[in-house]
Design an enzyme around this catalytic site. Structure first.
Site, short mmCIF file in Angstrom:
data_model
loop_
_atom_site.label_atom_id
_atom_site.label_comp_id
_atom_site.label_asym_id
_atom_site.label_seq_id
_atom_site.Cartn_x
_atom_site.Cartn_y
_atom_site.Cartn_z
N GLN A 195 0.51 85.48 -13.59
CA GLN A 195 1.28 86.22 -12.58
C GLN A 195 2.27 87.17 -13.26
O GLN A 195 2.47 88.30 -12.82
CB GLN A 195 2.07 85.27 -11.66
CG GLN A 195 1.25 84.20 -10.98
CD GLN A 195 0.14 84.76 -10.12
OE1 GLN A 195 0.33 85.79 -9.45
NE2 GLN A 195 -1.02 84.13 -10.14
N TYR A 218 -2.69 76.78 -10.39
CA TYR A 218 -3.89 77.40 -9.79
C TYR A 218 -3.62 78.77 -9.16
O TYR A 218 -2.50 79.22 -9.12
CB TYR A 218 -4.62 76.44 -8.86
CG TYR A 218 -3.94 75.86 -7.64
CD1 TYR A 218 -2.74 76.30 -7.15
CD2 TYR A 218 -4.57 74.80 -6.97
CE1 TYR A 218 -2.18 75.74 -6.02
CE2 TYR A 218 -4.01 74.23 -5.84
CZ TYR A 218 -2.81 74.71 -5.37
OH TYR A 218 -2.27 74.16 -4.26
N GLU A 219 -4.68 79.41 -8.77
CA GLU A 219 -4.62 80.80 -8.27
C GLU A 219 -4.02 81.73 -9.32
O GLU A 219 -3.34 82.70 -8.99
CB GLU A 219 -3.82 80.88 -6.97
CG GLU A 219 -4.28 79.97 -5.86
CD GLU A 219 -5.77 80.04 -5.55
OE1 GLU A 219 -6.40 81.06 -5.90
OE2 GLU A 219 -6.31 79.08 -5.00
N GLY A 220 -4.33 81.48 -10.58
CA GLY A 220 -3.75 82.25 -11.68
C GLY A 220 -2.47 81.56 -12.13
O GLY A 220 -1.51 81.47 -11.35
#
Lengths: 596, 596
Positions: free
Chosen positions: B446, B439-441
């Site tokens: 990243q 999650y969060e990319g």
């Protein structure tokens, strides 16, 4: 929803085009395993795995096993699937003919086991444990024991379990506390608690044959005082039918990370009747017969979860639309491109392919060694096969499970957040796979077995049995028109492998901790080089077929591309393992326990 | 049963002896953060984490969240712990004073967050999400919005959520389908379905402030047409108190691998009232304010699970007796030696230490950059800190979570079969940690962010902002009496890091796929070198203290031994990443999708 379709084309490539199973069957006089018979078995097994077992995989995980006053219920559909498995003769396939088996080759059994285990690993453990139990009784049982138990175990009428671990001892079986007190009638009274007993209690079969490690009252300390006993759940009557209930009961089921449909039991033996198998105090030898079988099976677990995870991931990667290719839209008519266009998604897919197909080749090579060791008429062939098997077994167990876990991890990652959701089944593959690094001897124990017992204790003989094969292959393919650079690379690594052994042997003479300090990196290095050998064997076979002309160009080109990927992007990790192990024991041992 | 005890001595070592937080606070005029105040906060926070949150970690996993007609119930004790957290002012610690916050430094907030998150990650997500939501409103909201929402969010009276993902779009937010139709009163009517909304519905607080990405009817296609809206669960009345229920409802909770006590919601917006935040079609910029905050927090997740797993593992390794040391019995009075005597167990423990403590140093360095970026009066310091933050954020998010997962994996492995049993909590750490890679990319995103957006788009400027620090450190410590060889090693790697960037930049001019093909290996290489820098900084500090004389010799010697282990046994992996990325895009792109 995930499905499983046996990768028959890939499997046959390895069986037929890389290792030529058929010629082996002829040589060994395994005349029942005709090409037609083999094909029929593979087709039917694929159907059983895909249609009967795979649909029960997720429901089995969700439902788990339940216990009520010692009675264990397996998930819905599990015992019916087992009955079908027994009725269709899958369980007895490789069993000896004199006990109701079909006498088919061990290698074919392993290929079929790949399918059932990929479809539903937890289910496959029940028959898997029986196989190990049968093997031990066949190797060490008395004629009467063989007749009584194998006639039930081989067809799958009864199942088996292996009872080693106790709360305070797993790796260190010398600490076993379970007691076996001799009775006047020649039986033993078994008392103690065993934990982590896979398939130790369930509703699949009318009886369960526990093989139990225990100590006689006057036994020597440590592993030299362990004996092995047959402790059936129900004592067989005079006709070998299920009789009186024995004093063994399931106390509870463990709550685990995965393989939830496999009952992991605490078994309480409360004055149960046991029958000695093999000699007193030689139980550990008997146990190793089961363990070696189980270790290969556990190695397969890495491949099986990896394959199942790959099948779900590749379908998703071709279907899921997200972002555009960096080089420009690949599917301009759609709102986004399928994620298989993205290099990093391919990196993960190719890593999965590289390990899965490499591990399959390693496993099938080992399967062929099993055939040689069991059936060859040539004693030197049998001896060489035994050496190679001894050497490759810990590599199969540990490397295939370490990389299998990595594969299932990539298989989740490709799904983004969806990989974390139970519905897709990818997280189950990772949870289920995780146990394979732990049981049947942790991977750290495998590493010690490989480096300490197999490599160093045999003074490199077992290692050379295998590296000689690699060397001969490299010589035969030196200067290969398209794969020559890889042959050179493999040859160098193979030579370095022996040199590493020499270096560690020298160092371990100064400091015994050096063996333990090098073991895991040595094992991983061994795995990477071993897979490089099998990938190159596959590439040479694929290139030959392409050169000769084929209607399946895509299939063979994919083999070559994956081999290249393996050499360029996975094999470099071997270097890191060399550097790490060359750091030696000091880097691990200098801290006191208190400093941690 | 696992417990969590905040590793205050290790934390203070990094805060005080490696980075000198105190001088930073003085320089930035953060006068409230006196040494006494900092100590008191750390002590109290450690108590709250260990005594209130940690005991709820496993029960939270077992119980999970439940939903009944849109109403979500969190596990027993969770909301009471949140009330205590709010009452004791933990939530408002770093919030702006004008909205009820205490204005304490961001860096101190991160250190405190490490403790709460290590004790109970799932619980810590609820306040964590609120922080990201506050940051976005603070940066982009109107004065009225700030007054209304921050006065509730900062003290924790209300909580927040981030609503980005939809069933067909996660990474690719340009595909957002949720619609925002302008109403005459200036509000918007929001309609659509959002999935994977962490803490999107729960029973912690009287109101939840959803920040929602949506598209206006006439919005441009793709990410340029996304706007951000505040959609409160209850519409505030004229006094800013909870008023009418808004048209957003939780449709279901996801069934996940882990973080089961964190409610992952499907949120249905059915003509809900939304308030535009920031400018129309500039929603993505606003979202990045939250995302960067969340990415650092997610990186911390790797450290937190790793630390919790280590604490349980080290206690077990000192306690569990199994086998004898290879060099002879270490505890001859006991039936076997504690497993910490075995080199391979130490290899795993030191790997855990190497990553955990290295990751902590990286995180705290980043925390200090947050202080500089927020509070420095010197514009060039602020700008440099922003560059370094931009560069290090994807490394924190991806490297700390990849290595955190590895750490939790070792933490299970040290337990043998017991690691797989839920009771010990080690398997939960691994399951909970696994989401952080997604999650969060995803970590692949990243890697693209690091190499594509940060490194290449800034023409290396952001990278140099950091590598300059490393270079200066190496110059300052060249020829160090005991650590000189490592300084030389680090200096070489730091130079190579820049060269790799150059090479990839050259190749990407020929073929844009080269960036994607190199990204993940570049990120991992970056992580290994970054941690090498921080380990060497820690070692130099430890050596200086040892040279000066200290009563804590064991503590500092352990730092030196772990630094040596890191350089000798973990850093070699950087080489494998260089080799892999130098293979280039062809090794990934040559296969057609059909050939997979």
């Amino acid at each position: 929803m995930p499905t499983y379709k046996a990768p028959l084309r890939d499997m046959r490539f390895v069986m037929d085009e890389v290792f030529d199973f058929a010629t082996g069957y002829e040589t060994h006089g395994l005349t029942d395993a005709t090409p037609d018979m083999v094909s029929a078995i593979l087709e039917e097994s694929a159907k059983f795995a895909g249609e009967v077992l795979a649909p029960l995989n997720r429901s089995g995980d969700e439902e788990g096993c339940h216990i009520d006053d010692g009675v264990v219920t397996t998930p819905k559909g599990f015992k019916e699937a087992y009955q079908q498995y027994v009725d269709n003769g899958w369980g007895s396939m490789t069993g000896p003919v004199e006990y109701g088996g079909q006498g088919l080759p061990a290698s074919l059994g392993l290929v079929v086991a790949e399918m059932t285990a990929s479809a539903n690993y937890a289910w496959s453990m029940y028959p898997g444990l029986s196989q190990g139990c049968s093997a031990a009784i066949r190797a060490h049982g008395s004629p009467e024991q063989k007749k009584l138990y194998l006639n039930k175990l081989v067809p799958g009428t009864w199942t088996g379990s292996m009872c080693l671990t106790e709360p305070h001892c797993g790796t260190d079986l010398g600490l076993t506390k379970t007691r076996a007190v001799p009775r006047e009638d020649g039986t033993y009274e078994i008392t103690g608690t065993k934990i982590f007993i896979s398939c130790g209690e369930h509703d699949f079969a009318e009886n369960i044959v526990h093989l139990v490690l225990a100590k006689l009252p006057d036994a020597p300390a440590g592993t030299k005082g362990i004996s092995l006993f047959i402790v059936p759940k129900f004592l067989p009557d005079a006709n070998g039918e299920v009789g009186e209930r024995n004093g063994v009961k399931c106390g509870s089921l463990e709550h685990k990370m995965g393989i939830k449909a496999s009952a992991t039991c605490v078994l309480n033996f409360d004055g149960a009747t046991g029958f000695l198998i093999g000699e007193i105090n030689k139980g550990l030898n008997c146990m190793f017969t089961m363990m070696n079988h189980a270790r290969l099976g556990t190695g397969m677990q890495g491949l099986c979860h990896g394959e199942a995870s790959y099948q779900t991931a590749i379908a998703y990667a071709k279907d899921r639309l997200q972002m555009r290719a960096l080089s420009g839209p690949a599917a301009p008519d759609k709102p986004a491109d399928p994620i298989i266009v993205h290099p990093d998604v391919r990196r993960m897919l190719l890593t999965m392919k590289g390990f899965n197909e490499g591990n399959r080749a390693l496993a099938y090579y080992t399967a062929q060694l099993l055939d040689k060791a069991h059936y060859s008429k040539d004693e030197s062939v049998r001896a060489n096969a035994e050496d190679q098997l001894a050497f490759l077994t810990p590599i199969c167990k540990a490397f295939m499970t370490e990389t299998g876990l990595e594969v299932t991890n990539h298989g989740m990652q490709i799904f983004g957040g969806h990989g974390y959701i139970r519905e897709w089944g990818q997280e189950q593959q990772m949870r289920d796979c995780r146990i394979s690094l732990l049981y049947e001897g942790t991977n750290g124990i495998q590493a010690l077995d490989l480096l300490g017992r197999k490599v160093l204790m045999s003074q490199g003989k077992m290692q050379r049995a295998f590296t000689k094969e690699v060397h001969q292959f490299c010589q035969a393919n030196e200067g290969h028109a398209t794969l020559g650079e890889y042959v050179t690379k493999l040859n160098k690594l193979n030579a370095e492998w022996g040199e590493l052994t020499q270096k560690i042997a020298m160092r371990s003479m100064q400091n015994r901790e050096e063996v333990g300090a090098a073991a895991m990196d040595f094992l991983m290095y061994s795995g990477y080089v071993t897979l490089a050998f099998f990938w190159l064997k596959m590439a040479v076979a694929a290139q030959a077929t392409l050169d000769a002309g084929t209607s399946e160009e895509d299939f063979y080109k994919a083999k070559l591309a994956t081999q290249e990927f393996y050499f360029k992007r996975l094999l470099p990790r071997a270097r890191a393992h060399v550097e790490a192990l060359e750091a030696g024991a000091d880097s691990l041992m200098q801290m006191t326990a208190e400093q941690f």
